[in-house]
Design a protein around this motif. Structure first.
Motif, short mmCIF file in Angstrom:
data_model
loop_
_atom_site.label_atom_id
_atom_site.label_comp_id
_atom_site.label_asym_id
_atom_site.label_seq_id
_atom_site.Cartn_x
_atom_site.Cartn_y
_atom_site.Cartn_z
N ASP A 103 1.15 -1.28 -0.22
CA ASP A 103 0.25 -0.39 -0.04
C ASP A 103 0.74 1.54 -0.38
O ASP A 103 2.31 1.07 -0.73
N ASP A 104 0.19 2.59 0.23
CA ASP A 104 1.15 3.49 0.24
C ASP A 104 2.09 4.20 1.45
O ASP A 104 2.76 5.32 1.39
N HIS A 105 1.15 3.79 3.08
CA HIS A 105 2.15 3.96 4.40
C HIS A 105 3.60 3.76 4.09
O HIS A 105 3.78 4.91 4.47
N HIS A 106 4.29 2.57 4.05
CA HIS A 106 5.65 2.80 3.72
C HIS A 106 6.13 4.05 3.36
O HIS A 106 7.04 5.21 3.45
N LEU A 107 5.83 4.17 1.85
CA LEU A 107 5.83 4.96 1.04
C LEU A 107 6.17 6.68 1.77
O LEU A 107 7.02 7.15 1.33
N ILE A 108 5.07 7.24 2.43
CA ILE A 108 4.79 8.32 2.28
C ILE A 108 5.33 8.38 3.71
O ILE A 108 5.23 9.37 3.44
N GLU A 109 5.36 8.22 4.48
CA GLU A 109 6.18 7.56 5.73
C GLU A 109 7.62 7.97 6.33
O GLU A 109 7.80 8.89 6.39
N ASP A 110 7.94 7.49 4.89
CA ASP A 110 9.20 7.19 4.99
C ASP A 110 9.32 8.64 4.07
O ASP A 110 10.85 9.63 4.61
N ALA A 111 9.28 8.99 2.75
CA ALA A 111 9.20 10.21 2.71
C ALA A 111 9.35 11.45 3.81
O ALA A 111 10.16 12.49 4.06
N ARG B 242 -13.40 10.53 3.14
CA ARG B 242 -12.93 9.00 2.17
C ARG B 242 -12.12 8.76 2.55
O ARG B 242 -11.61 8.86 3.51
N GLU B 243 -11.91 6.72 1.82
CA GLU B 243 -10.61 6.15 2.43
C GLU B 243 -9.13 6.36 1.39
O GLU B 243 -8.79 6.60 2.02
N MET B 244 -9.52 6.45 0.59
CA MET B 244 -8.47 6.74 -0.97
C MET B 244 -8.75 8.13 -1.68
O MET B 244 -9.83 8.65 -1.77
N MET B 245 -7.55 9.14 -1.72
CA MET B 245 -7.60 9.92 -2.47
C MET B 245 -6.91 9.41 -3.65
O MET B 245 -5.55 9.98 -3.62
N GLY B 246 -7.51 8.99 -4.52
CA GLY B 246 -6.68 8.70 -5.76
C GLY B 246 -5.43 7.06 -5.44
O GLY B 246 -6.33 6.75 -4.84
N ASP B 247 -4.35 7.27 -5.10
CA ASP B 247 -3.67 6.38 -4.95
C ASP B 247 -3.03 6.07 -3.37
O ASP B 247 -2.29 5.97 -3.14
N PHE B 248 -4.02 7.43 -3.02
CA PHE B 248 -3.53 8.03 -1.49
C PHE B 248 -3.85 7.54 0.18
O PHE B 248 -5.44 7.92 -0.05
N SER B 249 -4.08 6.77 0.89
CA SER B 249 -4.63 6.77 1.54
C SER B 249 -4.97 8.08 2.51
O SER B 249 -4.19 8.54 2.74
N SER B 250 -6.11 8.73 2.63
CA SER B 250 -6.87 9.59 3.18
C SER B 250 -5.90 9.88 4.65
O SER B 250 -5.44 10.44 5.24
N GLU B 251 -6.00 8.77 5.74
CA GLU B 251 -5.07 8.54 6.92
C GLU B 251 -3.63 8.68 7.09
O GLU B 251 -3.06 9.41 8.31
N MET B 252 -2.48 8.47 5.80
CA MET B 252 -1.58 9.02 5.88
C MET B 252 -0.97 10.66 5.69
O MET B 252 -0.31 11.33 6.00
#
Ligand SMILES: [Mn+2]
Length: 197
Positions: free
Chosen positions: A64-72, A125-135
């Protein structure tokens, strides 16, 4: 005065990130990020922050997108810390109230070195495109912890999730630009303690 530049790289089994930023830039973003919506938000952050921002980010987006967003966020936070240096001669505090159509975000920050995030905002919404809103919250948590930033984000109201996210990222950029602004009359850190860390 010298340019305030920060660079950071991070390679793990999950992601590979490289960040270079400058406070004294023109707001230009050069992005190669494996997440379209996140790239859109970073572009807004750079423009409204007056930051030159280069981010290369790839990783296990098949999970999912979690690691990418958090590590960035970790790398951008660390690069901000480096670029701020001893934080001498900057305004320290900055705030912004940014509307995006029906959404209104209030962003207030302190570059005093103390990591703290207050985040009051809801997405429908849970997602915005390929991005999880909670991120959105997780990204800013990583920035505050690794950048030494106290950050309060209060979404006053809003319906459209894309608009809400844009108001928050633009607001962070605007508040950061004001807090990092150099004050020629200030030859010390903006603290009665005499240090910011
Ligand atoms: Mn947009």
């Amino acid at each position: 005065m010298s340019n305030r530049i920060g660079t950071e790289t991070r390679k793990s089994r999950e992601t590979e990130i490289a960040v270079e930023l400058s406070f004294d830039g023109t707001g230009r973003a050069v992005l190669n990020v494996d997440n379209g919506f996140f790239g859109h938000m970073l572009e807004l952050l750079a423009f409204h922050g007056g930051l030159d921002l280069q981010v290369t980010a790839s990783g296990d987006t098949h999970v999912d997108d979690h690691h990418l967003i958090e590590d960035a966020g970790i790398c951008i936070g660390k690069a901000l810390r480096t670029a701020l240096g001893d934080r001498v001669g900057i305004a320290r505090y900055g705030s912004a109230l940014v509307p995006m159509d029906e959404a209104l975000a209030e962003v207030v920050l302190d570059l005093g070195g103390r990591p703290y995030l207050v985040f009051n905002g809801e997405f429908s919404r849970e997602m915005m495109g390929d991005f999880s809103s909670e991120m959105v919250e997780e990204f800013f948590r990583a920035i505050t912890v690794h950048g030494g930033i106290t950050l309060h984000i209060n979404l006053r109201y809003g319906k459209n999730n894309h608009h809400i996210a844009e108001a928050i990222f633009k607001g962070f950029g605007q508040a950061l630009r004001r807090a990092a602004a150099r004050n020629a009359a200030l030859s010390t850190v903006a603290s009665t303690k005499g240090i910011l860390d």
